[in-house]
Design an enzyme around this catalytic site. Structure first.
Site, short mmCIF file in Angstrom:
data_model
loop_
_atom_site.label_atom_id
_atom_site.label_comp_id
_atom_site.label_asym_id
_atom_site.label_seq_id
_atom_site.Cartn_x
_atom_site.Cartn_y
_atom_site.Cartn_z
N GLY A 75 7.16 13.15 9.32
CA GLY A 75 6.58 11.96 9.93
C GLY A 75 7.60 10.86 10.07
N GLY A 77 7.79 6.46 11.09
CA GLY A 77 7.08 5.24 11.41
C GLY A 77 8.03 4.10 11.69
N GLY A 80 10.47 3.66 8.48
CA GLY A 80 11.18 4.76 7.85
C GLY A 80 10.57 6.10 8.21
N VAL A 82 9.10 10.16 6.66
CA VAL A 82 8.50 10.91 5.56
C VAL A 82 9.03 12.34 5.63
CG1 VAL A 82 6.37 11.69 4.47
CG2 VAL A 82 6.43 9.47 5.63
N LYS A 97 8.71 9.37 1.12
CA LYS A 97 8.79 8.32 2.15
C LYS A 97 10.08 7.53 1.92
CE LYS A 97 5.24 5.77 3.52
NZ LYS A 97 4.18 4.73 3.56
N ASP A 188 -5.64 -1.13 7.02
CA ASP A 188 -5.08 -0.27 8.06
C ASP A 188 -5.74 1.12 8.02
OD1 ASP A 188 -3.48 0.17 10.25
OD2 ASP A 188 -1.68 0.69 9.09
#
Length: 345
Positions: A75, A77, A80, A82, A97, A188
């Protein structure tokens, strides 16, 4: 079960004497947050170096970069990436992460919040924290690997009502834990922050923008606008909002998972204004009646009440017939079957 965590006498962050966030600016060097020995100081929360992290309450996690093998990026974002990693000492797969050190006050606060929430959370509905360390100008946070990933990756395979009920019950319990035990509002809630594993577990993640509650109010308008409650969109930063705003985000997320797509207008032809107008003024979409019961539809309808004072609390949601009809049990073979079937598609 928590890994590699010991209890040591609490220390004083003031002994390390780093510059505070208030003394820094966007152009400052990361050394402003370090002591003379290379420790990264997260104000009032923890001290990190390449060998692990020590929190102000004396809890120490000795997990470090020298024992980690990075296997794959799973992943990415804004702040940063993952990674799926292997921890040699425990022979355990983990999620890591990696956050490039943010030099702004906002960036440091997000790192602080993520660490603070994760290490204090003891819930079956929040991902488990294994440790953290500071290396190569980055903060790395190691946590439970949810092998399926975020639930938006699998909802294209139509979900049935029972499985949607398990998702709903798990998220409500995670949010209730944050509020009751940590005085935190997530801010969120969305499908990308709801994780699943092949054992049928559903857990919340991503607490970087979470907010501490003061008398059940949060004062900053942060989070993904597509899932924001109407009162958050219209008030901006001018008016505090109640923790019940996460209930709206839950309702939108459940609609999206049930429909297999984001429920409000969201296409190249739709402007951001059109989407916001639909959220604030339009009637929320509904689930198809041939696949979902009246109890299920009513649960989501209650979550999506535009009047925040009329939305149910977490305890009221847990007592709703929809969740009572679909209790969380281990193992839940129907949930496991849906998740693993969806994973193959």
């Amino acid at each position: 079960m928590r890994l590699m965590h010991t209890k040591r006498p609490a220390f004083r962050l003031s002994d390390l004497k780093p510059k505070s966030i208030a003394q820094t600016n966007q152009n400052s060097d990361f050394e402003n947050f370090m002591d003379s020995t290379g420790h990264l100081v997260v104000p009032d929360t923890a001290v990190l170096n390449d060998h692990g992290v020590e929190f102000t309450n004396g809890e120490t996690y000795d997990l470090n970069s020298h024992e980690i093998d990075i296997l794959d990026e799973i992943g990415r974002g804004q702040f940063g990436s993952v990674f799926k990693v292997f921890h040699r000492s425990t022979v355990k797969l983990m999620a890591l992460k990696k956050i490039k050190l943010q030099l702004t006050e906002s960036g440091m606060k997000q790192i602080l919040m993520e660490l603070d929430v994760l290490h204090r959370s003891r819930s079956d509905f929040i991902i488990e924290f294994y440790g953290a360390y500071f290396s190569e100008s980055s903060v790395s946070i190691c946590m439970e690997l949810m092998d399926i990933g975020s639930i938006d990756r699998i909802y294209a395979n139509p979900i049935n009502e029972h499985c949607l009920g398990i998702v709903a019950g798990s998220v409500v319990r995670g949010l209730e834990f944050l509020k009751v035990n940590l005085s935190i509002i997530h801010r969120d809630v969305k499908p990308t922050n709801i994780l699943a594993n092949s054992r049928g577990d559903i857990k919340l993640c991503d607490f970087g923008v979470s907010g501490k509650l003061i008398r059940s109010l949060a004062k900053t308008n942060i989070g993904c606008q597509s899932y924001m409650a109407p009162e958050r969109i219209t008030s901006g930063d001018m008016k505090p909002y109640k923790s019940i705003s996460d209930v709206w985000s839950l309702g939108v997320s459940l609609l999206e998972i049930g429909l297999g797509r984001y429920p409000f207008p969201l296409s190249r032809k739709d402007s951001v204004f059109a989407q916001i107008t639909a959220i604030v003024k339009g009637d929320p979409p509904t689930l198809p009646t041939d696949r979902f019961s009246t109890e299920c539809s009513n649960f989501i309808e209650l979550c999506l009440n535009k009047d925040p004072e009329m939305r149910p609390s977490y305890s009221q949601l847990l007592a709703h017939p929809f969740l009572l009809k679909h209790p969380i049990t281990k193992p839940d073979m129907e949930m496991i079957s849906w998740i693993n079937k969806a994973k193959k598609l």
